[in-house]
Design a protein around this motif. Structure first.
Motif, PDB file in Angstrom:
ATOM      1  N   LYS A  48       0.687  -1.059  -0.052  1.00 26.04           N
ATOM      2  CA  LYS A  48      -0.162  -0.008   0.025  1.00 26.04           C
ATOM      3  C   LYS A  48       0.856   1.185  -0.028  1.00 26.04           C
ATOM      4  CE  LYS A  48      -3.474   1.341   2.588  1.00 26.04           C
ATOM      5  NZ  LYS A  48      -4.697   1.659   1.507  1.00 26.04           N
ATOM      6  N   SER A 135      -7.959  -0.715   3.123  1.00 25.49           N
ATOM      7  CA  SER A 135      -8.482  -0.855   1.609  1.00 25.49           C
ATOM      8  C   SER A 135      -7.388  -1.192   0.792  1.00 25.49           C
ATOM      9  CB  SER A 135      -9.124   0.631   1.268  1.00 25.49           C
ATOM     10  OG  SER A 135      -8.167   1.525   1.801  1.00 25.49           O
ATOM     11  N   ASN A 137      -5.952  -0.193  -1.887  1.00 25.52           N
ATOM     12  CA  ASN A 137      -5.426   0.853  -2.729  1.00 25.52           C
ATOM     13  C   ASN A 137      -4.126   1.396  -2.447  1.00 25.52           C
ATOM     14  OD1 ASN A 137      -7.192   1.816  -0.712  1.00 25.52           O
ATOM     15  ND2 ASN A 137      -6.560   3.745  -1.460  1.00 25.52           N
ATOM     16  N   GLU A 172     -16.442   3.636   2.795  1.00 24.11           N
ATOM     17  CA  GLU A 172     -15.552   2.897   3.870  1.00 24.11           C
ATOM     18  C   GLU A 172     -16.715   2.731   5.115  1.00 24.11           C
ATOM     19  OE1 GLU A 172     -13.929   5.039   2.246  1.00 24.11           O
ATOM     20  OE2 GLU A 172     -12.037   4.014   1.709  1.00 24.11           O
ATOM     21  N   HIS A 222      -6.935  12.631   1.212  1.00 24.22           N
ATOM     22  CA  HIS A 222      -7.077  11.011   1.101  1.00 24.22           C
ATOM     23  C   HIS A 222      -8.007  10.699  -0.207  1.00 24.22           C
ATOM     24  CE1 HIS A 222      -6.333   8.179   4.287  1.00 24.22           C
ATOM     25  NE2 HIS A 222      -7.090   7.381   3.743  1.00 24.22           N
TER      26      HIS A 222
HETATM   27 MG    MG Z   1      -8.298   3.463   3.178  1.00 22.43          MG
END
Ligand code: MG
Ligand code: TXA
Length: 320
Positions: A48, A135, A137, A172, A222
């Motif tokens: 990540k 997550s 990504n 999320e 973000h």
């Molecule tokens: Mg995340």
């Protein structure tokens, strides 16, 4: 279904050998490893590109397992877990000894939830350990709501993906903690603040953009596409201003009435906040691929899950 069983077998094999797997949840895809594997956890942070100061959420498949992860659980946390699990709610609780400092970034608290996805629940029931999963990504990039998005974001570092289709909630989980025994909202998400308040019968205070964030998800920047993005109340008012740029527009419910000479996405024609949440990351991924100078995103009414979608759009627009 046969294919799904084969995929779950493969995921069990990889995770039991300290590997990582991308897993579907109702919110976004997660990048999972055994909560008890130091090397699996290190691999998540590497893939990540995530700073080790940002803690991971632990995923379990049954409320009976909560005590293996957390202790001194407040009554209101139990109420919320019973009302919303499996579902898009993460509870931040005092950690049990089995949860390492790598997971919590050295904090005494751990985030935990039961995800609501058939394949991942089946997978968890076959494992002897909980799964940690951020997550799936690259850090700060757009979150993934489909296997394609995982591949786009992680590229050649993408691990085996348990294919569970498109995520049905699309943003999320909402994160709630209990600092000083009072429920607090750490992150807006797929479960609205209003629904949480209905269950615990008290108003819940939101730490929005605190100077010293309690949770790195509270940092402003973000969920961002590589293309610059601005949020506006009414996209129509800005077309003239940006006429010399190649821009695309993300509308909440009302797209252009006539043919448009710019690309656009409409998040929910029927004006549903939940449907808009389900589509918002896909819209950002699509726009990012068009090589635009600018994405103009329309804000939703700031209530219910609409407020959570706005939170993501505003962070996507932030430069810092
Ligand atoms: Mg995340
Ligand atoms: O819906 C979700 O929550 C997804 C799926 C995969 O479950 N996971 C997810 O993980 O969004 P991640 O790592 O992208 O975001 C987790 C957020 C981070 O902002 C992190 O700082 C916060 O949760 N968090 C995790 N543990 C925490 C803790 N002990 N205290 C405070 N914040 C915590």
């Amino acid at each position: 279904m046969k294919n799904a069983e084969f995929q779950i077998d493969e995921a069990v094999r990889i995770l039991s050998n300290d590997g990582i797997v991308a897993i579907p949840t109702e919110t976004v895809y997660g990048l999972a490893a055994s909560a008890y594997s130091d090397s699996g956890i290190a691999e998540i942070f590497r893939v990540k590109g995530r700073p080790s100061t940002n803690p991971l959420i632990v995923h379990i498949d049954s409320i009976n397992k909560l005590e293996t992860v957390a202790r001194n659980i407040p009554e209101k946390a139990i109420q919320l877990a019973e009302a919303f699990w499996p579902g898009p709610l993460t509870l931040v609780l005092e950690k049990a000894d089995s949860i390492s400092d790598r997971i919590t970034a050295g904090k005494a608290n751990v985030g935990v939830r039961i995800p609501d996805h058939e394949l991942t629940l089946e997978l968890l029931s076959r494992l002897e350990f909980p799964l940690v999963a951020p997550s799936a990504n690259k850090s700060n990039h757009i979150s993934p709501t489909s296997p394609d998005h995982v591949l786009r974001s992680l590229g050649e570092n993408a691990p085996f993906i348990l294919n569970g289709g498109t995520c049905k909630k699309g943003i999320e989980s909402t994160i709630v903690g209990f600092e000083g025994n009072r429920p607090r909202l750490y992150r807006l998400g797929a479960l609205s603040k209003e629904r949480i308040e209905e269950v615990i019968k008290v108003r819940i205070y939101h730490f929005s953009d605190a100077k010293k964030p309690l949770s790195p998800g509270m940092f402003k920047k973000h969920y961002s596409p590589k293309t610059p993005l601005i949020t506006v109340e009414d996209p129509g008012m800005h077309m003239q201003q940006f006429k010399d740029l190649k821009f695309g527009v993300i509308y909440f419910k009302n797209g252009p009435k006539h043919n448009a000479d710019f690309p656009f996405e409409v998040l929910s024609v029927k004006g549903s906040y939940e449907e808009a949440a389900k589509n918002v990351y896909h819209a950002l991924h699509t726009m990012e691929q068009l090589d635009l100078d600018l994405i103009i995103a329309e804000l939703l009414p700031n209530e219910g899950v609409g407020a959570s979608v706005n939170d993501r759009l505003i962070r996507a627009s932030s430069k810092e």
